[in-house]
Design a protein around this motif. Structure first.
Motif: not given
Length: 224
Positions: A1-5, A58-62, A154-159, A206-215
Motif C-alpha cells: 500500500m502506498f502513502e498517497r495516490y 496530473t488529472f487528479k492530484a495526490p 471541495q476537491w482537495g486541490y485548487p487547480h 500512481a502511488g507515492q512510496d515511503n521514499d517520496g517517489r511516485f511509481r
C-alpha cells in the motif's frame, strides 16, 4: 500500500525515455535514471522538485485514501473511469514557460482535456481522505483566487475544473539568467520526441512510496 495516490497521464516510447533521463526518475520502472551531461547546468538540481513525480500530467492530484478504502477499491473505480472515456487527440505538445518553470503544454482546443480531468476529479473524489485543517490553512495562505480556494475546500486541490491546465513539469523554479540556456537545452533534448499530433489514450494510477517517489501501479487505455 502506498502513502498517497494520484491519477496521471504518463508516456511511452522516446518521449518517456527522454523524459525519464531529463528528470532522473522513471515512473513506469520505478527506478532512477542517469541524467545526460549538460555543460554549465546542474540538471540534478534543476529537476529536483519534479523528479519524484516522474514525467506526467496530473488529472487528479495526490491524495490519501479515505478511511475504509483499499487500493483495490480505487483500482476498480479507476478502471471503470478509463473504460468510459475515449482517447483525446491533441494538436501537439509544445515546450512552454509557466511562471518560473518550464513544462510541456498542449496546443489548440483543450476542452476535452478539461472535461476528462473534471470527471476524473469528481468520480474518484469519494476515495480521497479530507485534507487536514493544517494542510488546508497552509494551502489557503498561497496566492489563490476565491474560486481556487473553493476548489481546495471541495476537491482537495485548487487547480481543477475551470482552473485545470494540462502541463508536464520539466523543471523547478529557475533563475532569470538560466532561462535562455535551459530553454535551449530543453529544445535540444526533446525536439525529436514530441509527436504531432499527440493522442492521449491512457491514464495512470500512481502511488507515492515511503521514499517520496511516485511509481506506476496501473496504466489503463481509454476505451470509451
Amino acid at each position: 500500500m502506498f502513502e498517497r495516490y494520484a491519477i496521471y497521464h504518463t508516456f511511452e516510447g522516446p518521449l518517456a525515455t527522454h523524459g525519464a533521463a531529463w528528470l532522473g526518475w522513471d515512473i513506469a520502472a520505478g527506478q532512477t535514471v542517469q541524467h545526460p551531461e549538460i555543460k554549465g547546468i546542474d540538471l540534478a538540481k534543476l529537476t529536483e522538485r519534479p523528479r519524484k513525480y516522474g514525467l506526467h500530467a496530473t488529472f487528479k492530484a495526490p491524495f490519501h485514501l479515505a478511511d475504509g478504502i483499499r487500493e483495490g477499491d480505487l483500482s476498480h473505480a479507476f478502471k471503470g473511469l478509463c473504460a468510459a472515456h475515449a482517447p483525446i487527440t491533441l494538436a501537439a505538445l509544445t515546450l512552454s514557460q509557466i511562471g518560473r518553470f518550464f513544462a510541456l503544454t498542449c496546443d489548440g482546443d483543450d476542452s476535452a482535456l478539461k472535461s476528462l480531468a473534471a470527471q476524473t476529479v469528481q468520480s474518484l473524489d469519494p476515495f480521497r481522505a479530507p485534507l487536514s485543517d493544517d494542510v488546508l490553512q497552509r494551502r489557503r495562505s498561497q496566492r489563490l483566487s476565491e474560486r481556487q480556494k473553493a476548489n481546495l475546500a471541495q476537491w482537495g486541490y485548487p487547480h481543477v475544473m475551470e482552473d485545470f491546465k494540462f502541463h508536464v513539469t520539466l523543471t523547478g523554479n529557475i533563475k532569470d539568467q538560466l532561462h535562455t540556456p535551459v530553454k535551449a537545452m530543453l529544445h535540444s533534448h526533446f525536439a525529436q520526441t514530441l509527436p504531432i499530433p499527440y493522442t492521449l489514450d491512457t491514464l495512470t494510477l500512481a502511488g507515492q512510496d515511503n521514499d517520496g517517489r511516485f511509481r506506476e501501479i496501473l496504466r489503463e487505455p481509454l476505451k470509451g
